[in-house]
Design a protein around this motif. Structure first.
Motif, short mmCIF file in Angstrom:
data_model
loop_
_atom_site.label_atom_id
_atom_site.label_comp_id
_atom_site.label_asym_id
_atom_site.label_seq_id
_atom_site.Cartn_x
_atom_site.Cartn_y
_atom_site.Cartn_z
N ILE A 157 1.02 -1.19 -0.08
CA ILE A 157 0.06 0.39 -0.12
C ILE A 157 0.96 1.31 0.06
O ILE A 157 1.89 1.57 0.83
CB ILE A 157 -1.07 -0.06 1.51
N PRO A 158 0.74 2.29 -1.19
CA PRO A 158 1.54 3.38 -0.96
C PRO A 158 0.81 4.51 -0.05
O PRO A 158 -0.19 4.12 0.03
CB PRO A 158 1.39 3.81 -2.61
N VAL A 159 1.32 5.17 0.46
CA VAL A 159 0.62 5.82 2.01
C VAL A 159 1.40 7.17 1.52
O VAL A 159 2.34 7.28 1.29
CB VAL A 159 0.59 5.18 3.80
N SER A 160 0.68 8.31 2.26
CA SER A 160 1.32 10.03 3.09
C SER A 160 1.25 9.50 4.50
O SER A 160 -0.32 10.32 4.66
CB SER A 160 1.10 10.70 2.22
N ALA A 161 1.59 9.42 5.34
CA ALA A 161 0.94 10.62 6.60
C ALA A 161 1.01 11.48 7.16
O ALA A 161 -0.20 12.13 7.19
CB ALA A 161 1.74 9.23 8.17
N LEU A 162 1.47 12.41 5.68
CA LEU A 162 1.45 13.89 5.97
C LEU A 162 0.39 14.45 5.52
O LEU A 162 -0.20 15.01 6.22
CB LEU A 162 3.15 14.48 5.69
N THR A 163 0.07 13.87 4.28
CA THR A 163 -0.56 14.22 4.30
C THR A 163 -2.20 13.65 3.29
O THR A 163 -2.96 13.50 3.18
CB THR A 163 -0.55 14.76 2.48
N ASN A 164 -2.04 12.76 4.72
CA ASN A 164 -3.04 12.33 4.64
C ASN A 164 -3.71 11.23 3.71
O ASN A 164 -4.95 11.20 2.94
CB ASN A 164 -4.21 12.51 5.30
N VAL A 165 -3.03 10.25 2.68
CA VAL A 165 -2.90 9.71 2.16
C VAL A 165 -3.03 7.93 2.41
O VAL A 165 -2.23 7.14 2.77
CB VAL A 165 -2.11 9.28 0.39
N GLN A 166 -4.32 7.59 2.06
CA GLN A 166 -4.88 6.03 2.03
C GLN A 166 -4.09 5.51 3.08
O GLN A 166 -4.20 4.53 3.24
CB GLN A 166 -3.73 5.18 1.42
N LEU A 167 -4.56 6.33 4.42
CA LEU A 167 -4.73 6.03 5.44
C LEU A 167 -6.18 5.05 6.12
O LEU A 167 -5.49 4.37 6.92
CB LEU A 167 -4.41 7.70 6.93
#
Ligand code: GDP
Ligand code: MG
Length: 303
Positions: A157-167
């Motif tokens: 899963i690709p995610v970004s914690a900073l910009t709330n992607v796919q959390l």
């Protein structure tokens, strides 16, 4: 899912940990999923020292997140203790999430950690490509491909914690991998950490800001006393900040105590929302010679 399926969905709960090189965003992800700061984050590598449990609640599932200090070759007694924390953690969890950042090529450090996962066959293994906000779509796609060639993951899963992607997607996928179980913690809890420990970590994080070289690893913090004043809305916190040498003490304190005041102010801003009232923070800097190598001192500092 239709309503009937929703209702019959069993409750799932279990333990998840994030592994990966220092700085790949494990602590940031833990905090983002929990929705509250339970793990300190820093641009300095290897600043996480405890197995912190952040708890994520959903209607049909609960995730207990265990943040680890990261795997590395130990050079000091502290390093050895931290490695055994990691091993004990990995042996217990249901899912291990292997994290690599989208903006850096896979390297020997990533491969080393991926190989270590062989030792924990009990856990499901998930790969996360973190910090996707820092890379182009093409670079993310390339990284997903590179990671998928490492092993047969349960999911990637690709995610970004900073910009709330796919959390949310991540939480759903992780819940689906958990064993059927009633909730492990009450609905309101976000962490198992003691308040004193969380405060110590926030002070350590503030002290880490702007320091260099070996100093970050030399800093330890203890909270010795917390007093709730009865006459006014104030909590007094008395904390000690340990370094290993006199020269480091000077750096932490700064010219005319300026740096220490900044550290105190930054820490206080984080502690006040946590305790829910104004805080008076007393920070004393002490030297504990070579504490990273001394079993007695390690014990005293909580390791
Ligand atoms: P850890 O050592 O793996 O726990 O990494 P941290 O969570 O402490 O993060 C290391 C650095 O990467 C910090 O400066 C974070 O702010 C930054 N970081 C973490 N997650 C993201 C993300 O999703 N996007 C971006 N741009 N930076 C991130
Ligand atoms: Mg960390």
């Amino acid at each position: 899912m239709n309503d009937a399926a929703q209702e019959s969905a069993p409750h799932r709960a279990g333990f998840v940990t994030f592994v990966g090189r220092p700085n790949v965003g494990k602590s940031t992800l833990t905090n983002a999923l929990v929705g509250e700061k339970v793990a300190i984050t820093s641009s300095k590598p290897q600043t996480t020292r405890r197995a912190i449990r952040g708890i994520v609640h959903r209607e049909h599932g609960q995730l207990v997140l265990v943040d680890t200090p990261g795997m590395h070759r130990p050079r000091t007694l502290l390093g050895e203790r931290l490695n055994s924390v990691v091993q004990d953690t990995l042996a217990e969890v249901d899912v291990i999430c292997f994290c690599v950042p989208a903006d850096e090529k896979l390297g020997p450090g990533d491969r080393f950690i991926n190989e270590q996962l062989e030792a924990y066959p009990r856990a499901r293994r998930v790969a996360l490509v973190t910090k996707v906000d820092k890379a182009s779509k093409a670079a993310v796609a390339e990284q997903l491909l590179a990671v998928s060639s490492l092993r047969d993951w349960d999911t990637i899963i690709p995610v970004s914690a900073l910009t709330n992607v796919q959390l949310d997607v991540l939480v759903d996928e992780l819940v689906a991998l958990m064993p059927e179980s009633p909730p492990l913690y009450p609905a309101e809890s976000v962490t198992e950490e003691q308040l004193e420990d969380r405060i110590s970590e926030l002070i350590r994080e503030a002290a880490l800001e702007g320091v260099q070289d070996e100093l970050p690893h030399s800093i330890a913090v203890t909270v010795d006393d917390m007093i709730e004043r009865e006459d006014k809305d104030l909590v007094e916190i008395y904390a000690n900040l340990f370094v290993e040498r006199d020269s480091q003490k000077g750096i932490i304190i700064g010219y005319k105590g300026e740096r220490l005041r900044e550290v105190g102010a930054a820490a206080r801003a984080q502690i006040e929302p946590l305790v829910g009232s104004p805080v008076y923070l007393s920070l004393r800097v002490k030297v504990a010679k070579e504490w990273q190598r001394d079993p007695k001192q390690l014990g005293r500092l909580g390791f």
